[in-house]
Design an enzyme around this catalytic site. Structure first.
Site, PDB file in Angstrom:
ATOM      1  N   GLN A 114       0.844  -1.200   0.000  1.00  0.00           N
ATOM      2  CA  GLN A 114       0.000   0.000   0.000  1.00  0.00           C
ATOM      3  C   GLN A 114       0.876   1.247   0.000  1.00  0.00           C
ATOM      4  OE1 GLN A 114      -3.411  -0.588   3.065  1.00  0.00           O
ATOM      5  NE2 GLN A 114      -1.804  -2.027   3.616  1.00  0.00           N
ATOM      6  N   HIS A 132      -1.460   1.481  -4.408  1.00  0.00           N
ATOM      7  CA  HIS A 132      -1.804   2.905  -4.303  1.00  0.00           C
ATOM      8  C   HIS A 132      -0.887   3.804  -5.125  1.00  0.00           C
ATOM      9  CE1 HIS A 132      -3.909   1.991  -0.198  1.00  0.00           C
ATOM     10  NE2 HIS A 132      -4.606   1.577  -1.232  1.00  0.00           N
ATOM     11  N   CYS A 140      -0.422  12.839 -16.001  1.00  0.00           N
ATOM     12  CA  CYS A 140      -1.256  13.958 -16.428  1.00  0.00           C
ATOM     13  C   CYS A 140      -2.617  13.826 -15.754  1.00  0.00           C
ATOM     14  CB  CYS A 140      -1.397  13.947 -17.950  1.00  0.00           C
ATOM     15  SG  CYS A 140      -2.551  15.174 -18.556  1.00  0.00           S
ATOM     16  N   CYS A 163      -0.422  17.504 -23.622  1.00  0.00           N
ATOM     17  CA  CYS A 163      -1.744  18.113 -23.808  1.00  0.00           C
ATOM     18  C   CYS A 163      -1.928  19.429 -23.071  1.00  0.00           C
ATOM     19  CB  CYS A 163      -2.832  17.123 -23.386  1.00  0.00           C
ATOM     20  SG  CYS A 163      -2.958  16.943 -21.599  1.00  0.00           S
ATOM     21  N   GLY A 200       2.896  -4.375   9.030  1.00  0.00           N
ATOM     22  CA  GLY A 200       2.909  -2.916   9.168  1.00  0.00           C
ATOM     23  C   GLY A 200       1.705  -2.222   8.571  1.00  0.00           C
ATOM     24  N   SER A 202      -2.456  -1.234   9.355  1.00  0.00           N
ATOM     25  CA  SER A 202      -3.503  -1.195  10.382  1.00  0.00           C
ATOM     26  C   SER A 202      -4.714  -2.027   9.964  1.00  0.00           C
ATOM     27  CB  SER A 202      -3.923   0.249  10.633  1.00  0.00           C
ATOM     28  OG  SER A 202      -4.289   0.852   9.412  1.00  0.00           O
ATOM     29  N   ASN A 226       3.422  -6.743  13.504  1.00  0.00           N
ATOM     30  CA  ASN A 226       3.051  -5.368  13.855  1.00  0.00           C
ATOM     31  C   ASN A 226       3.297  -5.189  15.353  1.00  0.00           C
ATOM     32  OD1 ASN A 226       1.535  -2.897  14.335  1.00  0.00           O
ATOM     33  ND2 ASN A 226       0.426  -3.324  12.442  1.00  0.00           N
ATOM     34  N   PRO A 227       3.905  -4.090  15.763  1.00  0.00           N
ATOM     35  CA  PRO A 227       4.132  -3.914  17.209  1.00  0.00           C
ATOM     36  C   PRO A 227       2.839  -3.680  17.987  1.00  0.00           C
ATOM     37  CG  PRO A 227       4.957  -2.010  15.980  1.00  0.00           C
ATOM     38  CD  PRO A 227       4.490  -3.006  14.969  1.00  0.00           C
ATOM     39  N   ALA A 244       8.824  -4.428  12.225  1.00  0.00           N
ATOM     40  CA  ALA A 244       9.152  -5.216  11.026  1.00  0.00           C
ATOM     41  C   ALA A 244      10.658  -5.298  10.803  1.00  0.00           C
ATOM     42  CB  ALA A 244       8.467  -4.600   9.811  1.00  0.00           C
TER      43      ALA A 244
HETATM   44  P1  NAD Z   1      -1.471   2.884   8.749  1.00  0.00           P
HETATM   45  O1  NAD Z   1      -0.749   4.196   8.963  1.00  0.00           O
HETATM   46  O2  NAD Z   1      -2.943   2.880   8.816  1.00  0.00           O
HETATM   47  O3  NAD Z   1      -0.942   1.801   9.790  1.00  0.00           O
HETATM   48  C1  NAD Z   1       0.430   1.636  10.026  1.00  0.00           C
HETATM   49  C2  NAD Z   1       0.581   0.373  10.855  1.00  0.00           C
HETATM   50  O4  NAD Z   1       1.964   0.133  10.992  1.00  0.00           O
HETATM   51  C3  NAD Z   1       0.010   0.487  12.271  1.00  0.00           C
HETATM   52  O5  NAD Z   1      -0.802  -0.646  12.539  1.00  0.00           O
HETATM   53  C4  NAD Z   1       1.240   0.489  13.165  1.00  0.00           C
HETATM   54  O6  NAD Z   1       1.014  -0.188  14.411  1.00  0.00           O
HETATM   55  C5  NAD Z   1       2.214  -0.288  12.320  1.00  0.00           C
HETATM   56  N1  NAD Z   1       3.617  -0.012  12.584  1.00  0.00           N
HETATM   57  C6  NAD Z   1       4.191   1.124  13.037  1.00  0.00           C
HETATM   58  N2  NAD Z   1       5.524   0.968  13.114  1.00  0.00           N
HETATM   59  C7  NAD Z   1       5.793  -0.294  12.683  1.00  0.00           C
HETATM   60  C8  NAD Z   1       6.981  -1.047  12.522  1.00  0.00           C
HETATM   61  N3  NAD Z   1       8.182  -0.530  12.824  1.00  0.00           N
HETATM   62  N4  NAD Z   1       6.886  -2.318  12.065  1.00  0.00           N
HETATM   63  C9  NAD Z   1       5.680  -2.870  11.754  1.00  0.00           C
HETATM   64  N5  NAD Z   1       4.514  -2.192  11.897  1.00  0.00           N
HETATM   65  C10 NAD Z   1       4.574  -0.919  12.341  1.00  0.00           C
HETATM   66  O7  NAD Z   1      -0.919   2.330   7.372  1.00  0.00           O
HETATM   67  P2  NAD Z   1      -1.627   1.520   6.231  1.00  0.00           P
HETATM   68  O8  NAD Z   1      -2.364   0.377   6.830  1.00  0.00           O
HETATM   69  O9  NAD Z   1      -0.568   1.283   5.241  1.00  0.00           O
HETATM   70  O10 NAD Z   1      -2.698   2.532   5.613  1.00  0.00           O
HETATM   71  C11 NAD Z   1      -2.399   3.914   5.440  1.00  0.00           C
HETATM   72  C12 NAD Z   1      -2.523   4.432   3.997  1.00  0.00           C
HETATM   73  O11 NAD Z   1      -1.631   5.561   3.850  1.00  0.00           O
HETATM   74  C13 NAD Z   1      -2.114   3.465   2.945  1.00  0.00           C
HETATM   75  O12 NAD Z   1      -3.082   3.524   1.982  1.00  0.00           O
HETATM   76  C14 NAD Z   1      -0.798   3.968   2.355  1.00  0.00           C
HETATM   77  O13 NAD Z   1      -0.850   4.000   0.953  1.00  0.00           O
HETATM   78  C15 NAD Z   1      -0.688   5.394   2.796  1.00  0.00           C
HETATM   79  N6  NAD Z   1       0.677   5.732   3.299  1.00  0.00           N
HETATM   80  C16 NAD Z   1       1.811   5.306   2.664  1.00  0.00           C
HETATM   81  C17 NAD Z   1       3.066   5.622   3.193  1.00  0.00           C
HETATM   82  C18 NAD Z   1       4.319   5.165   2.493  1.00  0.00           C
HETATM   83  O14 NAD Z   1       4.318   4.986   1.296  1.00  0.00           O
HETATM   84  N7  NAD Z   1       5.412   4.953   3.221  1.00  0.00           N
HETATM   85  C19 NAD Z   1       3.179   6.363   4.354  1.00  0.00           C
HETATM   86  C20 NAD Z   1       2.004   6.798   4.943  1.00  0.00           C
HETATM   87  C21 NAD Z   1       0.754   6.460   4.436  1.00  0.00           C
END
Ligand code: NAD
Length: 257
Positions: A114, A132, A140, A163, A200, A202, A226-227, A244
């Site tokens: 994601q 995503h 564009c 364009c 990692g 939610s 996940n922590p 992770a």
């Molecule tokens: P989220 O922010 O909803 O959840 C993050 C999860 O990661 C939490 O459950 C948290 O407990 C866990 N976490 C935190 N530190 C961790 C670690 N060190 N090791 C393992 N787990 C850990 O993220 P999501 O579920 O990916 O959804 C959020 C949306 O936002 C997604 O659609 C994503 O595309 C986008 N997003 C992407 C990025 C990126 O590309 N790095 C960053 C922020 C948000």
């Protein structure tokens, strides 16, 4: 691949259930779903963490939508430009690197992410499905064509060289449909695997959040890393509570690599 039931030469700190190591050791098809938590240890702020400083007054829903872009394209472009610059300065962490190593161990390995930061690919992962999009790509707004270069006229956002439409990041915004091909591939990989790792995330942002459940229903062994507990933790076959960047290298060590 052969997993050692007796454990690795240098035993890792975390106790991983022997049965899980055995299942991973005999797995032919492994599918992984990653979320923002995997990049947290690289210093990539989550969406909401990024709402600091100048940007504190904006909600993601007010920036990451086509409506927001139409209303104020400069604001949205500049917000993403800040994130893009930040991502360019960070490095893949041990979690990204361990997943790239794991890919080499199994005949079929699919990484569904994601994340939009491109860090899995920079770590060496090859079979990556980006649900995503990717903020390092630009497209564009009118035609959807991916654009790799454009004349620097100083305009913000810059204009499409084909364009004249406005350029935008190639990510999936709120209120936009998911990319169909990627969703189909992700569903296929989730329902045809022996082991599924949910790392990692939610597990609340749909439709990605349904993938671990689909893997479970299809008979895969499903593991969460996940922590913190999530909405999926109580359903997982195994929940490994930890970061992770710590747990994945340990899992790799258990697999004898
Ligand atoms: P989220 O922010 O909803 O959840 C993050 C999860 O990661 C939490 O459950 C948290 O407990 C866990 N976490 C935190 N530190 C961790 C670690 N060190 N090791 C393992 N787990 C850990 O993220 P999501 O579920 O990916 O959804 C959020 C949306 O936002 C997604 O659609 C994503 O595309 C986008 N997003 C992407 C990025 C990126 O590309 N790095 C960053 C922020 C948000």
């Amino acid at each position: 691949m052969v997993a050692s039931g007796a454990g690795p030469a240098h035993p890792p700190d975390m106790t991983v259930p022997t049965e899980l190591i055995r299942r991973l050791g005999t797995a032919r098809r492994v599918t992984v779903l990653t979320g923002a938590g995997v990049s947290a240890e690289s210093g990539v702020p989550t969406f909401r963490d990024a709402q600091t400083g100048l940007w504190a007054k904006f909600k993601p829903e007010e920036l990451a939508t086509p409506r927001a872009f139409r209303r104020n394209p400069r604001l949205v472009w500049e917000w993403y430009d800040g994130r893009r610059r930040r991502v360019a300065t960070v490095q893949p962490n041990p979690a990204h690197l361990a997943l790239a190593e794991m890919e080499k161990l199994f005949p079929h390995f699919t990484l569904i992410t994601q994340n939009v930061d491109g860090l899995h690919q920079r770590a060496g992962s090859r079979n990556v499905i980006e649900l995503h999009g990717n903020i390092t790509r630009t497209k564009c707004f009118d035609e959807g064509t991916v654009i790799s270069s454009w004349p620097d006229t100083g305009e913000v956002p810059p204009k499409c060289p084909n364009c004249g439409g406005l350029l935008r990041p190639d990510v999936v915004w709120f209120e936009e449909p998911m990319p169909e091909a990627q969703m189909e591939q992700a569903a296929e990989a989730s329902t045809h695997c022996d082991v599924f790792l949910s790392i990692g995330t939610s597990t609340v942002v749909q439709p990605a959040a349904s993938l671990p459940f689909e893997a479970l229903r299809s008979g895969a062994t499903v593991v969460e890393i996940n922590p913190h507990p999530t909405t999926f933790t109580s359903d997982a076959d195994y929940a490994l509570a930890g970061a992770a960047g710590i747990v994945l290298p340990q899992l790799l060590a258990y697999l004898g690599k």
